[in-house]
Write a protein that holds these residues in place. Structure first.
Motif, mmCIF file in Angstrom:
data_model
loop_
_atom_site.group_PDB
_atom_site.id
_atom_site.type_symbol
_atom_site.label_atom_id
_atom_site.label_comp_id
_atom_site.label_asym_id
_atom_site.label_seq_id
_atom_site.Cartn_x
_atom_site.Cartn_y
_atom_site.Cartn_z
ATOM 1 N N PHE A 189 1.507 6.508 -6.940
ATOM 2 C CA PHE A 189 0.402 7.402 -7.296
ATOM 3 C C PHE A 189 0.827 8.861 -7.142
ATOM 4 O O PHE A 189 0.607 9.687 -8.027
ATOM 5 C CB PHE A 189 -0.799 7.088 -6.395
ATOM 6 N N THR A 190 1.468 9.168 -6.013
ATOM 7 C CA THR A 190 1.927 10.535 -5.765
ATOM 8 C C THR A 190 2.989 10.958 -6.769
ATOM 9 O O THR A 190 2.946 12.075 -7.295
ATOM 10 C CB THR A 190 2.478 10.649 -4.335
ATOM 11 N N GLY A 233 2.361 1.668 -3.429
ATOM 12 C CA GLY A 233 1.304 2.141 -4.332
ATOM 13 C C GLY A 233 1.018 3.622 -4.151
ATOM 14 O O GLY A 233 0.851 4.362 -5.121
ATOM 15 N N ALA A 234 0.969 4.057 -2.888
ATOM 16 C CA ALA A 234 0.725 5.478 -2.611
ATOM 17 C C ALA A 234 1.881 6.338 -3.119
ATOM 18 O O ALA A 234 1.661 7.419 -3.676
ATOM 19 C CB ALA A 234 0.518 5.694 -1.115
ATOM 20 N N LEU A 235 3.110 5.859 -2.960
ATOM 21 C CA LEU A 235 4.268 6.586 -3.493
ATOM 22 C C LEU A 235 4.214 6.667 -5.013
ATOM 23 O O LEU A 235 4.493 7.722 -5.597
ATOM 24 C CB LEU A 235 5.569 5.917 -3.066
ATOM 25 N N ALA A 263 0.835 -1.206 0.000
ATOM 26 C CA ALA A 263 0.000 0.000 0.000
ATOM 27 C C ALA A 263 0.868 1.254 0.000
ATOM 28 O O ALA A 263 0.571 2.227 -0.711
ATOM 29 C CB ALA A 263 -0.920 -0.009 1.214
ATOM 30 N N PHE A 264 1.949 1.250 0.747
ATOM 31 C CA PHE A 264 2.849 2.401 0.799
ATOM 32 C C PHE A 264 3.517 2.626 -0.554
ATOM 33 O O PHE A 264 3.587 3.765 -1.044
ATOM 34 C CB PHE A 264 3.902 2.184 1.893
ATOM 35 N N HIS A 288 1.362 11.732 -10.240
ATOM 36 C CA HIS A 288 0.668 13.016 -10.301
ATOM 37 C C HIS A 288 1.627 14.194 -10.137
ATOM 38 O O HIS A 288 1.402 15.255 -10.729
ATOM 39 C CB HIS A 288 -0.458 13.057 -9.266
#
Length: 123
Positions: A23-24, A19-21, A16-17, A27
């Protein structure tokens, strides 16, 4: 918790971490790319391939000002390019560009600020 569920939980949190990195980062890269693009494309000469929205963004003018200058309804986003709009009006792209240029000049200082867009019609 058992050691197995503890490892599974850590693995899920790590995924999850990451994936969040990702995604960030994606963008952030898009934002930087757009900032670089629009910094280099300010006040571009008006051409037939441009849309009214593109011209408004390039010249930092509200789109409804350009729609009103052409006598068009400033409703939903217009996707037609200026060449198509000029052909539908029976004018040349240069004539439409001149109308837009005049509206842009009058929407910028030292002229008074343009009026806000008209309210959207209620369904």
């Amino acid at each position: 918790m058992t050691p197995r569920t503890d490892r599974l939980l850590r693995a899920l949190l790590l995924i999850a971490f990451i994936g969040a990195l990702g995604f960030t980062g994606f963008h952030l890269a898009r934002t930087v790319r757009d900032a670089i693009y629009w910094n280099a494309h300010q006040d571009e000469p008006i051409e037939g391939w441009m849309t009214i929205g593109y011209v408004a963004h390039s010249y930092h003018v509200p789109p409804h000002i350009l729609f009103l200058a052409l006598g068009m309804d400033p409703g939903p986003p217009e996707r037609r390019n200026l060449a198509t709009i000029a052909a539908a009006r029976g004018q040349s792209v240069a004539a439409v560009a001149a109308i837009l240029t005049r509206a842009i000049v009058h929407a910028r200082p030292p002229y008074p600020r343009p009026a806000p867009p008209p309210p959207a019609p209620r369904p």
